[in-house]
Design an enzyme around this catalytic site. Structure first.
Site, PDB file in Angstrom:
ATOM      1  N   CYS A 120       0.650  -1.096  -0.335  1.00 59.15           N
ATOM      2  CA  CYS A 120      -0.432   0.043  -0.458  1.00 59.15           C
ATOM      3  C   CYS A 120       1.207   1.138   0.364  1.00 59.15           C
ATOM      4  O   CYS A 120       1.058   1.678  -1.387  1.00 59.15           O
ATOM      5  CB  CYS A 120      -0.741   0.132   1.393  1.00 59.15           C
ATOM      6  N   HIS A 232      -3.791  -5.116   0.392  1.00 59.86           N
ATOM      7  CA  HIS A 232      -3.010  -5.905   1.779  1.00 59.86           C
ATOM      8  C   HIS A 232      -3.419  -6.670   1.774  1.00 59.86           C
ATOM      9  O   HIS A 232      -4.001  -7.257   2.316  1.00 59.86           O
ATOM     10  CB  HIS A 232      -3.794  -4.603   2.958  1.00 59.86           C
ATOM     11  N   GLU A 234      -1.376  -8.863   4.177  1.00 57.03           N
ATOM     12  CA  GLU A 234      -1.786  -8.897   5.844  1.00 57.03           C
ATOM     13  C   GLU A 234      -3.177  -8.870   6.562  1.00 57.03           C
ATOM     14  O   GLU A 234      -3.398  -9.781   6.955  1.00 57.03           O
ATOM     15  CB  GLU A 234      -0.839  -8.132   6.403  1.00 57.03           C
TER      16      GLU A 234
END
Ligand SMILES: *[C@@H]1O[C@H](CO)[C@@H](O)[C@H](O)[C@H]1NC(C)=O
Ligand SMILES: *[C@@H]1O[C@H](CO)[C@@H](O)[C@H](O)[C@H]1NC(C)=O
Ligand SMILES: *[C@@H]1O[C@H](CO)[C@@H](O)[C@H](O)[C@H]1NC(C)=O
Ligand SMILES: *[C@@H]1O[C@H](CO)[C@@H](O)[C@H](O)[C@H]1NC(C)=O
Length: 312
Positions: A120, A232, A234
């Site tokens: 990001c 993202h 994660e």
């Protein structure tokens, strides 16, 4: 038997370590969390867990601290530049990430394999870092809370990032709403080529924002082990709570996003860096920091469920 043994030796011979350690750079603490550590910095715990989920460990590189960054860079096996809200053109943060990026380039130029993963804001930074003017060339867009399948570009087949991915993972990534975007600025193919980012990076996927704008969602550097995603990876496994209800947590989302962590950790295993002593390594690891707080809970409702804070 013998042949199998030989093959294992050959395929593992490029790995320098089985236990890589990744440096994550902290950012100035957002206003909403400032009271937890006034004027301090933070790292969202989801990035730490994402690295750990693939067999890596984490050392925080604490912005503004008295840590010896030169020594730490020579000790860790790769760098994660996380998402967030920092100024990436002209700030203490931008100067530190620039120093680290330039270190990584020079290390790789010297034959010292040293990978970077950028998510990001990190993606915005590493693409900016390849331009001549070092300023943001992003279009205003709406890709906030967008969970999409990747549109892979033709070059994915030769890419390091995707070419070895299992078919079921590629299938999930390209057909299901599993990659989570949270950004209001987008990198278009127009600006990517106009500002010559295409000399440094190969774009590997695009997506379409809520208003129909096509934006680049993943890149890898042509001549460096540098990788970036605007989405993202994660969040599927590690941002679960009331504040972000749309993030996918399906088995498929968790499996496919895990690919990126596993890929990056395999890259980091090729790095020969190591700490000079067990003592320094232990002192540096995030395990030695007892500053994790629950920020997704009622009353705080921050967009990350947990963060590490670091005092000034
Ligand atoms: C930081 O570490 C580097 C490399 O180990 C060393 O050369 C340098 O003297 C250290 N700097 C300080 C201020 O301790
Ligand atoms: C960078 O920021 C500083 C402090 O905010 C400001 O004084 C300076 O003019 C800025 N430099 C550039 C090149 O924008
Ligand atoms: C290109 O970048 C500029 C900033 O330098 C931005 O204003 C513009 O919207 C971007 N255009 C496209 C098509 O991405
Ligand atoms: C995936 O997201 C798109 C865009 O938000 C939406 O139109 C589509 O219905 C979603 N697909 C599924 C299977 O949820």
């Amino acid at each position: 038997m013998m042949l199998g043994f030989l093959l294992i030796c050959l395929t593992t011979s490029t790995l320098a370590t089985e236990t890589p350690i990744i440096g994550i750079i902290s950012q100035n603490i957002p206003l909403a969390l400032d009271h937890f550590s006034p004027g301090g910095t933070f790292i969202a715990s989801s990035y730490v867990k994402w690295i750990e989920s693939a067999g890596g460990r984490v050392v925080p590189l604490v912005l503004g601290s008295s840590q010896n960054f030169t020594e730490l860079l020579e000790s860790v096996n790769g760098i994660l530049i996380a998402g967030g809200r920092s100024n990436i053109e002209n700030s203490t943060y931008s100067r530190l990430v620039t120093q680290i990026f330039e270190y990584a380039k020079a290390a790789n130029d010297d034959g010292d394999y040293f990978p970077i993963w950028a998510t990001c804001l990190g993606f915005e930074f590493i693409t900016l870092a390849s331009t001549a003017d070092k300023i943001r060339h992003l279009a205003r867009c709406d890709a906030w809370d967008q969970h999409l399948p990747l549109n892979l570009l033709e070059d994915w087949k030769e890419s390091r990032l995707f070419k070895k991915a299992d078919n079921d993972i590629l299938n999930i990534l390209t057909t299901m709403n599993v990659t989570s975007n949270f950004h209001m600025y987008c990198l278009t193919m127009d600006n990517f080529t106009r500002f010559k980012m295409d000399e440094f990076y190969i774009p590997l996927s695009t997506n379409i924002d809520k208003n129909g704008l096509e934006y680049i969602t993943s890149v890898e550097a042509k001549n460096y082990p540098f990788y970036g995603t605007h989405f993202h990876p994660e969040k599927a496994s590690f941002e679960i709570g009331y504040t972000r209800p749309n993030i996918p947590h399906t088995r498929e989302a968790i499996l496919a996003n895990g690919h990126f962590a596993q890929f990056f950790i395999e890259e980091a295993k090729r790095s020969k860096h190591r700490f000079n002593s067990r003592e320094i390594e232990e002192k540096s690891l995030i395990y030695s920091y007892d500053s994790q707080i629950y920020t997704g809970q009622i009353g705080v409702d921050f967009l990350y469920q947990q963060v590490y804070v670091f005092p000034v």
